[in-house]
Scaffold this motif. Structure first.
Motif, PDB file in Angstrom:
ATOM      1  N   LYS A  64      59.388  46.229  35.601  1.00 50.63           N
ATOM      2  CA  LYS A  64      59.536  46.978  36.849  1.00 50.63           C
ATOM      3  C   LYS A  64      58.404  47.997  36.953  1.00 50.63           C
ATOM      4  CE  LYS A  64      63.508  47.827  38.573  1.00 50.63           C
ATOM      5  NZ  LYS A  64      64.881  48.332  38.849  1.00 50.63           N
ATOM      6  N   GLU A  65      57.596  47.851  37.972  1.00 48.44           N
ATOM      7  CA  GLU A  65      56.450  48.734  38.183  1.00 48.44           C
ATOM      8  C   GLU A  65      56.938  50.120  38.588  1.00 48.44           C
ATOM      9  OE1 GLU A  65      52.883  50.554  39.256  1.00 48.44           O
ATOM     10  OE2 GLU A  65      54.450  50.184  40.713  1.00 48.44           O
ATOM     11  N   ARG A  66      56.415  51.161  37.933  1.00 49.41           N
ATOM     12  CA  ARG A  66      56.957  52.510  38.117  1.00 49.41           C
ATOM     13  C   ARG A  66      56.621  53.106  39.479  1.00 49.41           C
ATOM     14  NH1 ARG A  66      55.920  55.511  32.273  1.00 49.41           N
ATOM     15  NH2 ARG A  66      57.242  54.120  31.021  1.00 49.41           N
ATOM     16  N   ARG A  67      55.419  52.875  39.938  1.00 46.53           N
ATOM     17  CA  ARG A  67      55.009  53.547  41.181  1.00 46.53           C
ATOM     18  C   ARG A  67      55.761  53.016  42.391  1.00 46.53           C
ATOM     19  NH1 ARG A  67      48.650  52.745  40.522  1.00 46.53           N
ATOM     20  NH2 ARG A  67      49.489  50.763  39.741  1.00 46.53           N
ATOM     21  N   ASN A  69      58.414  50.790  42.027  1.00 43.13           N
ATOM     22  CA  ASN A  69      59.773  50.439  41.604  1.00 43.13           C
ATOM     23  C   ASN A  69      60.131  48.998  41.985  1.00 43.13           C
ATOM     24  OD1 ASN A  69      62.086  51.164  40.214  1.00 43.13           O
ATOM     25  ND2 ASN A  69      63.174  51.741  42.078  1.00 43.13           N
ATOM     26  N   GLU A  82      49.709  45.683  31.657  1.00 38.93           N
ATOM     27  CA  GLU A  82      50.696  46.756  31.747  1.00 38.93           C
ATOM     28  C   GLU A  82      51.209  47.073  30.346  1.00 38.93           C
ATOM     29  OE1 GLU A  82      51.594  48.524  34.271  1.00 38.93           O
ATOM     30  OE2 GLU A  82      50.666  47.423  35.915  1.00 38.93           O
TER      31      GLU A  82
END
Length: 729
Positions: A64-67, A69, A82
């Motif tokens: 899940k990409e943090r920026r 989401n 990543e």
């Protein structure tokens, strides 16, 4: 320095450019077979008409990409982009068994997308690899996934090592495959041996050991961690794999090699040094203006401190003057008050009699005089005036009781003052002698530096020999049969038989004369193994002073020549095995020295027990596999011992296998060991070659057969796991 030591910088993986999907136009509607080599570390895929396959690490990560989401599905080299995705990465394989079918589905999705297949189904026959002796249930689940999810028209399985052998012994198009050979496949999680007779893999005679490249990588990493338990940088599996591929090799005779490496010079010559990244704290350089501002700020702070100190001194001086004036006024009241009132006044002020009041006034006057003189001299301390003792020479008959008491007090004060003066003169004399000795030593050093350094080195060596002799004797005392231990017991027996006090008297009164003679304490230290020598501490202090002088003035004397460094290294062999670096050497502290490990890791293929694996080695497996054949058949097999797989590229493997096979074969039997032309991709190329033949269609399970018989339907053929019967669940 780096060229002499052969230092290699650690390989840091670089980010790969994302591959571009291929065009599907020339394969649309053609039914070109798809070739998928589903390796545990690398996925190789492509159409059989391609010259080379597309390759990606067989790793998938749901992240899940943090920026934003948003969930991401990364595969292959994309996982390295990543940092958070690496910790969640997984493969379809668990060791040598295919278990994670969700990851397999993601890998197949990626492969079909990269091949440009944009249709609703994959209308191409598929030829896919499987491990030797794969479970039937695993094959059924894989078939179910491929037929149900992608609707392929047909599917066939093969053993990768057999197909690599097929590619390197490819017959003419009109001649059926009928080569003989012994295939040794070095895989990621195992190593297998497959005999091939008349172009048919004899899987009932195949053998497999649970040792492969993954286990070798873990073993090398554990050896490094054991050798460097406090290494400042974390060594990853990727870096360990890189070191395994670049620096490890097989030894023809491992025990003989170890005996050779007992020589420290040979051990140092065989090592490979890997330099890890490190960061040096660079000193901050300041401009002249900044340095001037800092100096001015320090001067200003000094002035402020001086002003604060002067103000504090003035306040204390004023307080003392007020106290003195108060006490003088108090003493003037003595003539005005009665005796009883005066005694009460003294008690209220904290004095027992007039003498204490006079002493306090005298002390305050003396302190004020010193303080005023110090202020007049600019705050510099003055030499104290010698005290006077006027009552010392007065006869006792001329003094009253108070005078006698004061005389005794002055006599004690004079004795203490004289003792301090004698100690001061003694210290001054020692200081002058020490300065004179330093001047003589400096003159000798200026006159003959080499001779002076040689004398100090002899002194250092003599002290170290004394310390070594003490340690040797202490170690000998632990052995009760040693001469030192027997002498100790003799000394104890002599003490027990001490005749300075009669035996009857010792028994009755318990009186003992031990300690009456100073030699008793020397014998005590001799018989007490825990007691430290009285000279040991002095020797260490003297040794440290000598080494400090040599380090300061002798350029050829370094920290490596000190007693502490020599004691830490312990031996030349241990120093060569793992060199020691000084605490401030950041570059040296981030180096790995690989020497014995370079051969030890690879030797585990032939002796897995040395790595904790309860299994026969490759040499024993080869002997067991060949023992099931007659001499004539054995001769046909060993004429073509075929080695394939990534680890087969290690240096020295062919010679090591020759040394393992030659003693178990008759002298007249020819032996030839060959390596695959391209061990990494020859299996895929062999599958592509086979997919172009008519036989491929006969060994494939069609969609109709799957729907009728299920996913565990098997057709026998020479390149599959089951080639002697048809098995139906």
């Amino acid at each position: 320095m780096a060229e002499q030591l052969h230092i290699t910088r650690i390989h840091l993986p670089t980010l790969q450019t994302p591959p571009t999907p291929a065009s599907y136009d020339k394969h649309r509607g053609q039914g070109t077979p798809l070739i998928i080599d589903n390796g545990s570390t690398t996925l190789r895929f492509g159409f059989c008409t391609s010259a080379t396959p597309r390759c990606q690490p067989n790793t998938v990560s749901k992240y899940k990409e943090r920026r934003t989401n948003k969930p991401l599905l990364l595969f292959g080299h994309g996982v390295d982009t990543e940092s958070g995705a690496k910790s969640q990465a997984k493969t379809p394989w668990e060791g040598d068994v295919l278990l994670n079918f969700d990851a397999l589905e993601n890998a197949l999705d990626y492969a079909f997308i990269q091949l440009g297949i944009d249709a609703s189904s994959v209308e191409h026959p598929v030829l896919m690899t499987e491990r030797l002796c794969s479970p039937l249930h695993s094959r059924g689940l894989t078939s179910e996934l491929i037929f149900e999810q992608y609707s392929v028209p047909s599917l066939a399985y093969c053993v990768d090592s057999v197909m690599s052998f097929y590619h390197n012994n490819l017959p003419p198009s009109s001649v059926p495959f009928s080569s003989d050979g012994l295939v040794v496949s070095f895989n990621s999680a195992s190593t297998s041996v497959v005999p091939i007779m008349q172009g048919k893999g004899l899987m009932s005679h195949a053998k497999r050991i649970p040792w492969g490249a993954n286990q070798a990588t873990d073993y090398l990493l554990k050896l490094i961690q054991l050798k460097y338990p406090t290494f400042p940088t974390r060594v990853t599996n990727t870096q360990s794999t890189w070191m395994l591929q670049n620096f490890c090799e097989f030894a023809i005779d491992y025990p003989t090699l170890l005996r050779t490496l007992k020589d420290p010079l040979r051990l140092r010559a065989s090592e490979r040094i890997i330099q890890f990244p490190f960061m040096v704290n660079a000193a901050e350089e300041k401009t002249e203006e900044e340095l001037a501002r800092i100096a001015e700020r320090k001067r200003e702070q000094g002035r402020m401190l001086q002003e604060i100190a002067a103000k504090s001194r003035m306040e204390k001086l004023l307080q003392k003057e007020n106290d003195l004036q108060y006490m003088l006024n108090l003493r003037e009241r003595r003539d005005e008050e009665t005796k009883k009132e005066w005694e009460n006044t003294l008690q209220e002020e904290g004095f027992e009699n007039d003498g204490e009041l006079d002493s306090a006034i005298k002390k305050l006057e003396s302190d004020l005089k010193k303080a005023r003189k110090k202020e007049a001299d600019g705050g510099e301390p003055e030499d104290p005036e010698p005290p006077s003792f006027p009552l010392i020479d007065v006869p006792d008959a001329d003094l009253d009781e108070d005078g006698l008491r004061e005389k005794r007090k002055q006599r004690l004060m004079k004795a203490g003052y004289d003792a301090r003066e004698r100690a001061k003169r003694e210290k001054e004399r020692e200081r002058e002698e020490r300065e004179a000795e330093e001047r003589r030593e400096e003159e000798e050093r200026d006159r003959d530096l080499t001779g002076w350094a040689g004398k100090l080195r002899k002194e250092q060596e003599a002290i170290m020999n004394k310390i070594k002799e003490r340690n040797r004797r202490r170690a000998a005392l632990t052995d009760r049969k040693s001469a030192a231990a027997q002498a100790r017991m003799k000394s104890i027996a002599n003490l027990a038989a001490d005749d300075r006090v009669p035996k009857k008297r010792r028994k009755a009164t318990g009186e003992d004369m031990f300690g009456a003679d100073d030699a008793d304490w020397a014998i005590y230290r001799k018989i007490n193994t825990a007691a430290a020598s009285s000279d040991e501490e002095e020797d260490l202090v003297t040794l440290q002073a000598v080494e400090q002088k040599l380090l300061q003035y002798d350029p050829s004397f370094t920290a490596e020549h000190t007693h502490a460094s020599l004691s830490a290294q312990r031996s030349a062999l241990l120093s060569a095995f793992r060199p020691q670096y000084e605490d401030g050497d950041i570059e040296g502290k981030t180096r790995l020295h690989l020497n014995v490990e370079r051969w030890r890791v690879c030797e585990a293929w032939f002796s897995p027990s040395m790595a904790g694996i309860d299994s026969a080695g490759l040499g024993e497996v080869l002997q067991g596999a060949l023992s099931r054949f007659s001499d004539q058949e054995k001769s046909r097999l060993v004429k073509n011992v075929f080695v394939t797989g990534g680890p087969s590229q290690f240096s020295g493997l062919l010679d090591r296998m020759y040394a393992a096979l030659r003693p178990i074969l008759p002298p007249e039997m020819p032996l030839e060991i060959v390596r695959a032309a391209d061990p990494m991709t020859d299996a895929w190329k062999g599958m592509a070659d086979f997919a172009k033949t008519d036989e491929f269609n006969r060994v494939s399970v069609t969609k109709e057969e799957y729907e009728e018989w299920g996913g565990e339907r098997i057709k026998r053929w020479w390149g599959g796991n089951w080639n002697s019967s048809v098995l139906v669940d």
